[in-house]
Design an enzyme around this catalytic site. Structure first.
Site, PDB file in Angstrom:
ATOM      1  N   GLU A   1       0.867  -1.174   0.000  1.00 23.26           N
ATOM      2  CA  GLU A   1       0.000   0.000   0.000  1.00 23.26           C
ATOM      3  C   GLU A   1       0.898   1.217   0.000  1.00 23.26           C
ATOM      4  OE1 GLU A   1      -2.075   2.832   2.303  1.00 23.26           O
ATOM      5  OE2 GLU A   1      -2.577   0.991   3.410  1.00 23.26           O
TER       6      GLU A   1
ATOM      7  N   CYS B   1      -2.534   8.167   3.906  1.00 23.50           N
ATOM      8  CA  CYS B   1      -2.464   7.586   2.572  1.00 23.50           C
ATOM      9  C   CYS B   1      -3.767   7.837   1.817  1.00 23.50           C
ATOM     10  CB  CYS B   1      -2.163   6.099   2.655  1.00 23.50           C
ATOM     11  SG  CYS B   1      -3.175   5.234   3.858  1.00 23.50           S
TER      12      CYS B   1
HETATM   13  P1  NDP Z   1       9.489   4.297   3.622  1.00 21.82           P
HETATM   14  O1  NDP Z   1       8.986   3.583   2.432  1.00 21.82           O
HETATM   15  O2  NDP Z   1      10.896   4.713   3.642  1.00 21.82           O
HETATM   16  O3  NDP Z   1       9.258   3.435   4.925  1.00 21.82           O
HETATM   17  C1  NDP Z   1       8.108   2.632   5.147  1.00 21.82           C
HETATM   18  C2  NDP Z   1       8.478   1.425   5.991  1.00 21.82           C
HETATM   19  O4  NDP Z   1       9.438   0.626   5.312  1.00 21.82           O
HETATM   20  C3  NDP Z   1       9.148   1.791   7.306  1.00 21.82           C
HETATM   21  O5  NDP Z   1       8.777   0.867   8.285  1.00 21.82           O
HETATM   22  C4  NDP Z   1      10.613   1.667   6.980  1.00 21.82           C
HETATM   23  O6  NDP Z   1      11.405   1.457   8.128  1.00 21.82           O
HETATM   24  C5  NDP Z   1      10.597   0.449   6.102  1.00 21.82           C
HETATM   25  N1  NDP Z   1      11.734   0.338   5.226  1.00 21.82           N
HETATM   26  C6  NDP Z   1      12.404   1.309   4.580  1.00 21.82           C
HETATM   27  N2  NDP Z   1      13.389   0.772   3.839  1.00 21.82           N
HETATM   28  C7  NDP Z   1      13.336  -0.562   4.026  1.00 21.82           C
HETATM   29  C8  NDP Z   1      14.095  -1.657   3.544  1.00 21.82           C
HETATM   30  N3  NDP Z   1      15.092  -1.484   2.690  1.00 21.82           N
HETATM   31  N4  NDP Z   1      13.776  -2.895   3.954  1.00 21.82           N
HETATM   32  C9  NDP Z   1      12.754  -3.100   4.805  1.00 21.82           C
HETATM   33  N5  NDP Z   1      12.012  -2.098   5.299  1.00 21.82           N
HETATM   34  C10 NDP Z   1      12.286  -0.839   4.905  1.00 21.82           C
HETATM   35  O7  NDP Z   1       8.544   5.495   3.797  1.00 21.82           O
HETATM   36  P2  NDP Z   1       8.684   6.718   4.797  1.00 21.82           P
HETATM   37  O8  NDP Z   1       8.106   6.283   6.073  1.00 21.82           O
HETATM   38  O9  NDP Z   1      10.051   7.295   4.837  1.00 21.82           O
HETATM   39  O10 NDP Z   1       7.773   7.756   4.043  1.00 21.82           O
HETATM   40  C11 NDP Z   1       8.209   8.305   2.797  1.00 21.82           C
HETATM   41  C12 NDP Z   1       7.040   8.682   1.934  1.00 21.82           C
HETATM   42  O11 NDP Z   1       6.194   7.562   1.720  1.00 21.82           O
HETATM   43  C13 NDP Z   1       6.135   9.714   2.523  1.00 21.82           C
HETATM   44  O12 NDP Z   1       6.624  10.984   2.357  1.00 21.82           O
HETATM   45  C14 NDP Z   1       4.885   9.463   1.764  1.00 21.82           C
HETATM   46  O13 NDP Z   1       4.942  10.095   0.517  1.00 21.82           O
HETATM   47  C15 NDP Z   1       4.856   7.977   1.579  1.00 21.82           C
HETATM   48  N6  NDP Z   1       4.039   7.300   2.562  1.00 21.82           N
HETATM   49  C16 NDP Z   1       2.886   6.713   2.171  1.00 21.82           C
HETATM   50  C17 NDP Z   1       2.085   6.082   3.076  1.00 21.82           C
HETATM   51  C18 NDP Z   1       0.835   5.380   2.695  1.00 21.82           C
HETATM   52  O14 NDP Z   1       0.144   4.898   3.572  1.00 21.82           O
HETATM   53  N7  NDP Z   1       0.494   5.235   1.463  1.00 21.82           N
HETATM   54  C19 NDP Z   1       2.390   6.060   4.483  1.00 21.82           C
HETATM   55  C20 NDP Z   1       3.645   6.681   4.813  1.00 21.82           C
HETATM   56  C21 NDP Z   1       4.420   7.241   3.871  1.00 21.82           C
HETATM   57  P3  NDP Z   1      12.276   2.650   8.756  1.00 21.82           P
HETATM   58  O15 NDP Z   1      11.306   3.680   9.183  1.00 21.82           O
HETATM   59  O16 NDP Z   1      12.964   2.005   9.885  1.00 21.82           O
HETATM   60  O17 NDP Z   1      13.185   3.121   7.689  1.00 21.82           O
END
Ligand code: NDP
Length: 676
Positions: A255, A294
């Site tokens: 998602e 989201c």
């Molecule tokens: P990320 O995609 O960076 O992180 C989401 C999750 O993935 C976090 O738990 C993160 O952990 C984890 N993650 C990141 N890299 C890895 C990896 N290589 N392997 C496994 N897990 C990983 O999103 P952000 O939270 O930084 O948000 C960035 C952008 O995403 C926002 O600005 C927004 O545009 C969008 N977003 C969309 C959402 C939705 O519901 N559609 C919700 C939140 C964000 P960790 O935090 O430890 O890096």
């Protein structure tokens, strides 16, 4: 505070470098989080070897009751969750969406599980499929729990709901989970998780928590595991292509950010309730969770002639109603973004949008939060942009500014509005504000394929509407294409994402024995009247056969006069004959059902407590005066109601005539007392 992971039943602070997590409001340190250093393969093995068997030993209803108890337990700790939630930048209303929304999802799944799933270990999917002429070989689909682990990688914006909405479904399915919250707000997830463990309501291995990175966890996933991801499209794409996920065909549900739209109908001009509702909803969606949802509305599609009035009305409402400030303060409606980095990210994305749009309200670089420091905290005032030419390829359909930011754009016709909606390349949700059903139909049919959910608001439902941005436990959440292509929630649909559908083939007796449902063609057992047996002694296949009883014209007329159902097919020989389906006057279908009950009943007081309905009633062959009807009632399925002193029993019922033709078929539903 050091954030601990919960690994193989023990709290553990990971190794490697640790990071300081800072308050979104003050910038002060809230917690320390380690990057890695856990035995990830061991966590998966523990979940598979201990958690899975422990959960699968319980029935769906037992697991549903467990969810309810868990929800009740977490409800008792809401105050401390709310207090900590403020540090994430959330106002009280924002926290309610996250905390109460999450707990509410557990309650909802508990109710759904007990109402819609059997009190057993497998779910029978659909009816038996006949596969042979003689009936000795049949097919039946069943769902069974996967024997792996649900790995949930969650986003920062919903530290509680994000965990619970997924957990509800996998626990109900009988699958253990490893939860990995986003680091930025993991302290709130950790607190709630800690309370879950302290409750001792979940069996060993059912849940584990990773605070920090996932290390080599994904290298060890198999085809029995499910990985769910919520976050940025970029990370999602990377994880989807992980070699272990690809090589093992591990289920992966994603998602990601989506450019959700909200469309104002041409009828909804200023002065109409729909116009006011639109303005209110857009401002609400921009401010709840500071637009970090989201499902938030990013693209506002309005008729060309209403662009200026909409921008004016939105600006006015923001001026009058939105209070940016310390999220813990009374009256504040817009809190902080989750971190200063996140604010910088939003500012950068707004700059991208400004390539083809102009800023018509707010300033991305300036804000004056009430009761807080605008430099130390990640505050941002609402921004409205206007894109006069929202053509395909424009950043407005591609760039997500994950904050209190929305762009107004014009459309020319319903078809044009639907087309603009589709340019989002797949969204979680869209909404239409109109009182015109034709417009709504055209837009919905023109854009539903690109949405996981569509909300149509008019004055008649607005008061009770759950709103654009709220995923409902009973409705699917997820969207195609850019939204990730995943699906969550949707009531018991969500549970099946953690189960395998298997097509069974075999003889009716064999499949009855395996599934616990009597299948047509399986053996029947006659003897003591089954209505004399309590729930425990009743066996699938126990049968009573009764009849025959002749149908007379007097009985038909008596039934007609008694009930008032004097439809011509029962009362007028000539008119009935003219009907293509009948050769003359026929018995009422409901008379046949009543007559059958009179034949199979065991009238004296006994373990059968009540008849609560019939399912799938079909009248197959007309019954005429002179026909002789018999009934065969067979115990088809049993479902114990935990702790209620009774169970539900479904009876396969067939009414036949003297030529052994099926006159009526249905399932009788009863409640039968358990042994004292
Ligand atoms: P990320 O995609 O960076 O992180 C989401 C999750 O993935 C976090 O738990 C993160 O952990 C984890 N993650 C990141 N890299 C890895 C990896 N290589 N392997 C496994 N897990 C990983 O999103 P952000 O939270 O930084 O948000 C960035 C952008 O995403 C926002 O600005 C927004 O545009 C969008 N977003 C969309 C959402 C939705 O519901 N559609 C919700 C939140 C964000 P960790 O935090 O430890 O890096």
């Amino acid at each position: 505070m050091k954030l601990h992971s919960y690994v193989q039943g023990q709290w553990q602070f990971g190794g490697g470098e640790s990071t300081t997590l800072r308050s979104a409001v003050t910038g002060e340190s809230v917690a320390e989080i380690a990057r890695g250093g856990l035995d990830y393969a061991g966590m998966l093995a523990y979940a598979r070897d201990t958690g899975g068997p422990n959960l699968r030993a319980r029935t769906f209803h037992q697991r549903a009751i467990m969810l309810k108890e868990l929800a009740k337990h977490l409800s008792q700790h809401k105050d401390e969750f709310y207090a900590l939630s403020t540090e994430t930048g959330a106002t009280r209303t924002d926290s309610m969406v996250d905390i109460d929304g999450g707990i509410g999802t557990l309650f909802a799944y508990s109710g759904k599980g007990r109402r819609e799933l059997p009190n057993g270990h497998a779910v029978i999917d659909g009816d038996m499929e006949p596969l042979s002429r003689g009936g000795s070989f049949i097919g039946q689909h069943v769902w069974v729990p996967l024997e792996g682990v649900a790995v949930h990688i969650n986003a920062f914006n919903f530290p509680c709901w994000g965990m619970l909405e997924k957990l509800a479904a996998n626990l109900l399915a009988g699958m253990p989970a490893i939860i990995k919250p986003a680091s930025q707000t993991a302290y709130l997830t950790e607190l709630m998780f800690r309370r879950m463990i302290e409750s001792e309501l979940l069996p060993a291995g059912a849940v584990q928590l990773i605070c920090g990175g996932v290390g080599d966890l994904l290298d060890h996933v198999t085809g029995q595991d499910v990985v769910t991801f919520t976050g940025s499209a970029e990370t999602g794409r990377k994880l989807r292509c992980h070699p272990a996920i690809v090589n093992n065909a591990t289920r992966f549900s994603m998602e990601a950010d989506s450019l959700n739209c909200s469309i104002l109908g041409p009828d909804a001009v200023p002065g109409t309730p729909e116009f006011d509702l639109y303005i209110k909803e857009v401002v609400r969606e921009m401010t709840v969770k500071a637009g970090q949802k989201c499902t938030a509305i990013r693209r506002l599609m309005v008729p060309e002639s209403l662009v200026a009035p909409v921008i004016d009305a939105l600006s006015k409402r923001i001026e009058e109603k939105v209070v940016l400030g310390h999220p813990g303060d009374e009256g504040v409606t817009l809190g902080a973004l989750s971190s200063l980095d996140q604010r910088q990210e939003v500012r950068d994305r707004v700059r991208d949008l400004l390539d083809t749009a102009e800023l018509v309200y707010g300033n991305p670089d300036e804000c004056d939060p009430r009761g807080a420091d605008g430099d130390a905290g990640a505050f941002m005032s609402p921004l409205i942009l206007h894109c006069a030419s929202p053509v395909a390829g424009s950043p407005v359909h591609d760039v997500e500014a994950f904050g209190p930011v929305s762009t107004v754009m014009p459309y020319k016709s319903a078809a044009d509005a639907a087309n603009l909606a589709r340019l989002g390349q797949g969204s979680l949700v869209g909404s239409v504000f109109t009182a015109d059903p034709e417009f709504a139909r055209e837009v919905v049919m023109g854009s539903a394929s690109h949405h996981g959910r569509l909300l149509v608001v008019d004055r008649t439902c607005a008061k009770e509407s759950t709103g654009h941005g709220s995923p409902m436990p009973t409705l699917v959440h997820g969207g195609p294409g850019r939204a990730g292509g995943g699906e969550e929630l949707g009531g018991v649909r969500g549970v099946f994402h953690y189960m395998q559908r298997t097509a069974l083939q075999g003889s009716p007796d064999m499949l009855s024995a395996i599934t616990g449902r009597w299948m047509p063609g399986a053996s029947r057992r006659e003897g003591e009247h089954p209505f004399r047996k309590d729930f425990d002694s009743l066996r699938i296949g126990d049968t009573v056969k009764a009849g025959p009883r002749a149908i007379t014209i007097e009985d038909i007329e008596h039934f007609a006069e008694f009930t008032g159902d004097t439809f011509y097919a029962h009362m007028d020989e000539e008119a009935a004959k003219a009907n293509p389906f009948f050769d003359g006057r026929v018995a009422h279908g409901y008379y046949i059902v009543s007559l059958a009950a009179g034949l199979f009943v065991a009238p004296e007081p006994g373990p059968v407590l009540a008849n609560y309905g019939v399912d799938n009633l079909r009248f197959m062959t007309p019954a005429y005066p002179g026909d002789e009807l018999s009934v065969t009632l067979t115990c088809k399925e049993k479902n114990l109601r935990e702790g209620a002193g009774y169970g539900e029993v479904r009876w396969d019922t067939v009414v036949t005539n003297q030529d052994n033709e099926s006159v009526a078929q249905y399932d009788v539903l009863t409640m039968v007392a358990t042994a004292a």
